[in-house]
Design a protein around this motif. Structure first.
Motif, PDB file in Angstrom:
ATOM      1  N   SER A 181       0.827  -1.215   0.000  1.00  0.00           N
ATOM      2  CA  SER A 181       0.000   0.000   0.000  1.00  0.00           C
ATOM      3  C   SER A 181       0.857   1.259   0.000  1.00  0.00           C
ATOM      4  O   SER A 181       0.335   2.370  -0.112  1.00  0.00           O
ATOM      5  CB  SER A 181      -0.926   0.010   1.224  1.00  0.00           C
ATOM      6  OG  SER A 181      -0.169  -0.078   2.416  1.00  0.00           O
ATOM      7  N   ASP A 182       2.180   1.105   0.129  1.00  0.00           N
ATOM      8  CA  ASP A 182       3.105   2.228   0.159  1.00  0.00           C
ATOM      9  C   ASP A 182       3.397   2.673  -1.282  1.00  0.00           C
ATOM     10  O   ASP A 182       4.041   1.951  -2.045  1.00  0.00           O
ATOM     11  CB  ASP A 182       4.400   1.797   0.862  1.00  0.00           C
ATOM     12  CG  ASP A 182       5.408   2.938   0.999  1.00  0.00           C
ATOM     13  OD1 ASP A 182       5.327   3.915   0.234  1.00  0.00           O
ATOM     14  OD2 ASP A 182       6.292   2.824   1.864  1.00  0.00           O
ATOM     15  N   ALA A 183       2.916   3.867  -1.651  1.00  0.00           N
ATOM     16  CA  ALA A 183       3.086   4.356  -3.021  1.00  0.00           C
ATOM     17  C   ALA A 183       4.561   4.482  -3.383  1.00  0.00           C
ATOM     18  O   ALA A 183       4.967   4.169  -4.515  1.00  0.00           O
ATOM     19  CB  ALA A 183       2.390   5.706  -3.191  1.00  0.00           C
ATOM     20  N   GLY A 184       5.392   4.922  -2.424  1.00  0.00           N
ATOM     21  CA  GLY A 184       6.818   5.070  -2.691  1.00  0.00           C
ATOM     22  C   GLY A 184       7.481   3.744  -2.989  1.00  0.00           C
ATOM     23  O   GLY A 184       8.318   3.644  -3.898  1.00  0.00           O
ATOM     24  N   ALA A 185       7.121   2.700  -2.242  1.00  0.00           N
ATOM     25  CA  ALA A 185       7.701   1.373  -2.465  1.00  0.00           C
ATOM     26  C   ALA A 185       7.312   0.834  -3.830  1.00  0.00           C
ATOM     27  O   ALA A 185       8.136   0.248  -4.542  1.00  0.00           O
ATOM     28  CB  ALA A 185       7.252   0.417  -1.355  1.00  0.00           C
ATOM     29  N   VAL A 186       6.036   1.022  -4.214  1.00  0.00           N
ATOM     30  CA  VAL A 186       5.580   0.557  -5.533  1.00  0.00           C
ATOM     31  C   VAL A 186       6.338   1.282  -6.633  1.00  0.00           C
ATOM     32  O   VAL A 186       6.827   0.666  -7.597  1.00  0.00           O
ATOM     33  CB  VAL A 186       4.059   0.786  -5.678  1.00  0.00           C
ATOM     34  CG1 VAL A 186       3.615   0.511  -7.114  1.00  0.00           C
ATOM     35  CG2 VAL A 186       3.290  -0.111  -4.709  1.00  0.00           C
ATOM     36  N   ARG A 187       6.474   2.596  -6.501  1.00  0.00           N
ATOM     37  CA  ARG A 187       7.165   3.379  -7.525  1.00  0.00           C
ATOM     38  C   ARG A 187       8.633   2.938  -7.654  1.00  0.00           C
ATOM     39  O   ARG A 187       9.153   2.799  -8.756  1.00  0.00           O
ATOM     40  CB  ARG A 187       7.094   4.864  -7.170  1.00  0.00           C
ATOM     41  CG  ARG A 187       7.627   5.796  -8.260  1.00  0.00           C
ATOM     42  CD  ARG A 187       7.654   7.229  -7.737  1.00  0.00           C
ATOM     43  NE  ARG A 187       6.327   7.669  -7.341  1.00  0.00           N
ATOM     44  CZ  ARG A 187       5.492   8.315  -8.142  1.00  0.00           C
ATOM     45  NH1 ARG A 187       5.852   8.596  -9.379  1.00  0.00           N
ATOM     46  NH2 ARG A 187       4.294   8.687  -7.713  1.00  0.00           N
ATOM     47  N   ARG A 188       9.286   2.699  -6.520  1.00  0.00           N
ATOM     48  CA  ARG A 188      10.701   2.293  -6.565  1.00  0.00           C
ATOM     49  C   ARG A 188      10.874   0.943  -7.253  1.00  0.00           C
ATOM     50  O   ARG A 188      11.799   0.757  -8.054  1.00  0.00           O
ATOM     51  CB  ARG A 188      11.278   2.247  -5.145  1.00  0.00           C
ATOM     52  CG  ARG A 188      11.521   3.625  -4.546  1.00  0.00           C
ATOM     53  CD  ARG A 188      12.322   3.524  -3.251  1.00  0.00           C
ATOM     54  NE  ARG A 188      11.565   2.861  -2.190  1.00  0.00           N
ATOM     55  CZ  ARG A 188      10.753   3.481  -1.357  1.00  0.00           C
ATOM     56  NH1 ARG A 188      10.544   4.789  -1.470  1.00  0.00           N
ATOM     57  NH2 ARG A 188      10.128   2.815  -0.400  1.00  0.00           N
ATOM     58  N   LEU A 189       9.994   0.004  -6.968  1.00  0.00           N
ATOM     59  CA  LEU A 189      10.094  -1.316  -7.594  1.00  0.00           C
ATOM     60  C   LEU A 189       9.880  -1.238  -9.106  1.00  0.00           C
ATOM     61  O   LEU A 189      10.643  -1.820  -9.889  1.00  0.00           O
ATOM     62  CB  LEU A 189       9.073  -2.271  -6.973  1.00  0.00           C
ATOM     63  CG  LEU A 189       9.340  -2.740  -5.543  1.00  0.00           C
ATOM     64  CD1 LEU A 189       8.149  -3.530  -5.016  1.00  0.00           C
ATOM     65  CD2 LEU A 189      10.608  -3.590  -5.474  1.00  0.00           C
TER      66      LEU A 189
END
Length: 362
Positions: A181-189
């Protein structure tokens, strides 16, 4: 019997060191260890422990990352008919075991798979409380302990990394994003997947669409950034191809029009003297990808391809040669793509002159 006693006279040299320390109840039985013996070894303070239902760690203390991976796969794997477990002999008197077999119907996926693929933006295996394992949809199996079951209609072809079957990057990304649910984590991946050359943006978007994840606002935002990132990377490679392989400088990012007539379309590069046009074929989904429905994505993809085809046909009727280049071909076969462009430029002298067109900056 104590924990130093050999399991059985049947050899275990066909198994890796990790596999010898993580075995199923069926494997233990195949080596002469009864259920009662196993229970005794797993008593409190004993030398063995049950790490997952039917899967045992043959030493005290916490499992290593590799042991957890093998334990999860043994828990989820379908035992082939007629065999006690992958790689274990079934003939009581057999002198040599069968050759090791892949774990049947089970792949590591999600964040653990991305870590195995070399992602720096995914956590180390030691930091993961659960390991995602992909199994066929109809398997009767529930998540338990550190094993998180993920279902799929059909298993993708695995990669074998550190001795375990791992889902390909696009599928592993989709399974990881589904749990984040972490937008930053999704974007980084997603960004690392493209920047590091693991896969193309359109492939990632297709997998996310099939997983019905594009109804989530933070995923849509990350995908929009991914598509822009992928486009920029492909354009940089295109500039490098022209420079490194000594192609004539084109005019970049232009629109073509007939004099006083209709718009013919935008191009990434155009060589006016030779009437050769180049277009990056990204074919990522348009606005429909926000709907998060596979059919919408397919319709968008087909519509975009039809637009490419119409543009190419129109330009070639005017005597303009059109070269389509995909981001993947620029990444894995840049020299070959440069040769295709050079051939088209050299062939200009053998063609009839092209129609006059107006070239405008895009």
């Amino acid at each position: 019997m104590n924990h130093n006693t050999p399991l059985s006279p049947r050899p275990l040299r066909h198994l890796s060191r990790t596999q010898r320390r993580v075995l199923t109840a069926a494997q233990l039985r195949a080596h002469g260890i009864t259920a009662a013996d196993t229970t005794e070894q797993c008593r409190p303070g004993g030398p063995w422990q049950q790490i997952l239902p039917g899967v045992f760690l043959l030493h005290p203390g916490p499992p290593t990352s590799e042991e957890r991976l093998h334990a999860v796969l043994l828990f989820a794997a379908r035992t082939p008919a007629g065999e006690s477990a992958p790689g274990i002999p079934v003939q009581p008197g057999a002198e040599e075991p069968h050759a090791p077999r892949p774990y049947a119907d089970a792949l590591i996926t999600g964040l653990a798979a991305l870590t195995l693929h070399g992602f720096t933006s995914s956590p180390p295996l030691t930091a993961l409380d659960k390991i995602d394992v992909l199994v066929p949809r109809l398997r009767r199996l529930r998540s338990h302990g550190c094993a998180h079951i993920v279902r799929t209609p059909s298993l993708p072809a695995p990669s074998y990394l550190t001795g375990v079957p791992v889902a390909p990057v696009p599928r592993a990304l989709a399974d990881a994003v589904a749990e984040l649910s972490d937008a930053g984590a999704v974007r980084r991946l997603l960004t690392e997947a493209v920047r590091a050359g693991h896969c193309e943006p359109a492939t990632v978007v297709r997998e996310l669409t099939q997983a019905r994840l594009l109804s989530r606002p933070h995923v849509v935002d990350a995908v929009d950034s991914l598509l822009a990132e992928g486009r920029a990377i492909a354009e940089d490679r295109l500039y490098r191809m022209v420079r490194e392989y000594g192609l004539p400088d084109p005019v970049w990012n232009v629109d073509l029009r007939l004099p006083g007539g209709p718009h013919l379309g935008g191009l990434d590069a155009y060589w006016p003297e030779q009437a050769v046009a180049l277009e990056l074929d990204t074919r990522a989904p348009g606005p429909g990808h926000r709907q998060g429905h596979g059919q919408s994505h397919g319709q968008d993809d087909d519509a975009l391809w039809s637009e490419y085809a119409r543009k190419r046909e129109h330009l070639e009727r005017l005597g303009i040669t059109v070269v389509h280049v995909t981001p993947r071909k620029l990444r894995v076969a840049m020299e070959q793509q440069a040769a295709v462009v050079r051939t088209a430029l050299m062939a200009a002298n053998d063609r009839d002159p092209a129609a006059y067109v107006v070239v405008l900056p895009r």
